[in-house]
Enzyme design. Structure first.
Site, PDB file in Angstrom:
ATOM      1  CG  ASP A  57     -58.252 -10.535 -26.796  1.00 31.79           C
ATOM      2  OD1 ASP A  57     -59.019 -10.380 -27.759  1.00 31.79           O
ATOM      3  OD2 ASP A  57     -58.128 -11.625 -26.188  1.00 31.79           O
TER       4      ASP A  57
HETATM    5  C1  SPV Z   1     -57.311 -16.273 -27.947  1.00 29.29           C
HETATM    6  O1  SPV Z   1     -56.310 -16.869 -28.343  1.00 29.29           O
HETATM    7  O2  SPV Z   1     -57.573 -15.114 -28.253  1.00 29.29           O
HETATM    8  C2  SPV Z   1     -58.276 -16.959 -27.085  1.00 29.29           C
HETATM    9  C3  SPV Z   1     -57.807 -17.977 -26.187  1.00 29.29           C
HETATM   10  O3  SPV Z   1     -59.422 -16.589 -27.072  1.00 29.29           O
HETATM   11  S1  SPV Z   1     -57.472 -17.214 -24.699  1.00 29.29           S
HETATM   12  O4  SPV Z   1     -56.718 -16.016 -24.945  1.00 29.29           O
HETATM   13  O5  SPV Z   1     -56.748 -18.222 -23.973  1.00 29.29           O
HETATM   14  O6  SPV Z   1     -58.731 -16.938 -24.038  1.00 29.29           O
HETATM   15 MG    MG Z   2     -59.721 -14.780 -28.026  1.00 23.05          MG
END
Ligand code: SPV
Ligand code: MG
Length: 271
Positions: A52
């Protein structure tokens, strides 16, 4: 405007979205369902086998949402990360709105992207209030209609900053024209977001500003308690992806174990 407390569920593929769209739960006097979808940077990335960290670029994210919209009807809130460079944000926000996305959430961070919940500790710095307000204004200028919402996600509590910093940011972002506030937290307890909500809801002139939370780490809290605390939207941000991973792991292992699929037929969907 409906005044309803909205339940939003993460979807990362057309099939996950079809499942979410058709899921309901009937209890004695109510039929409960999801009001809309969350397109998560985390689960979109995972679905592509990537971290991510924005290596999955915005055009791929939008393509994914387009495939979801081909086969579903519910509104969608898109996780827009930090929105990126302001000049790119001005362009990308138009693509998002044109595609039919209902709202985007931009987080007040800058530089190389890291997931806020990383157990190693998030090293991505928070954006200055002034710069983030500029970005909100650029976003508003580039909206095509007022129906499209820009929601600001405040990362102060993630960074262990005080409540006062989070509140100062909420006020500044609203003054810059943002349509809603998401307060994020990685605490195992809901206390800090509840404290924020209590303070925020005391500000009467912000009565109509939607307040959003993502109870991933403080998952013990029930939706009705979030509603009572003044939240308008709850986002279950990663749960369809997280449920599918152990299911796939288990089944792929069992096929190796048994040397056939007969034993697992009852554990999987019919053809
Ligand atoms: C996501 O779902 O990518 C978010 C929320 O940004 S979190 O992963 O909880 O930061
Ligand atoms: Mg996110």
């Amino acid at each position: 405007n409906s005044g309803k407390f909205l339940k939003i569920i993460e979807v990362h593929s057309p099939i996950s979205a079809i499942i979410a769209e058709n899921t309901n739960y009937k209890n004695s006097n109510k039929n409960i369902f999801y009001d809309g979808f969350w397109s998560s940077s985390l689960t979109d990335s995972i679905n592509n086998g990537k971290p991510d960290n924005e290596s999955l670029d915005i055009s791929k994210r939008l393509e994914n949402i387009s495939r979801i919209f081909d086969v579903t009807t519910k509104p969608l809130i898109m996780d827009f990360d930090s929105g990126g460079r302001t000049e790119h944000f001005a362009v990308n926000i138009k693509s998002a709105e044109r595609m039919g996305i209902s709202a985007i959430i931009i987080e007040d961070k800058k530089g190389a992207k890291q997931n806020s919940l990383t157990e190693k500790g998030n090293k991505q710095p928070q954006e200055s209030i002034m710069q983030f307000c500029k970005k909100i204004k650029v976003g508003n200028k580039n909206k095509l209609t007022n129906d499209f919402m820009i929601i600001a996600r405040i990362e102060s509590l993630i960074m262990s900053k005080p409540q006062s910093d989070a509140m100062k940011r909420a006020v500044a972002y609203i003054k810059s024209g943002v349509d809603g506030i998401m307060i994020h937290s990685k605490s195992k307890s809901p206390d800090e977001v509840l404290i924020f909500a209590k303070k925020f809801r005391k500000i009467k002139e912000y009565d109509r500003i939607p307040l959003i939370c993502v109870p991933s780490t403080y998952s013990q809290i029930h939706d009705y308690k979030l509603k009572k605390a003044g939240f308008n939207i709850v986002i279950y941000a990663n749960h369809l992806m997280r449920s599918s991973v152990p299911a796939m792991e288990k089944i792929s292992k069992l096929i190796l174990k048994y040397g056939r699929t007969y034993e697992l037929e009852k554990k999987i969907a019919s053809i």
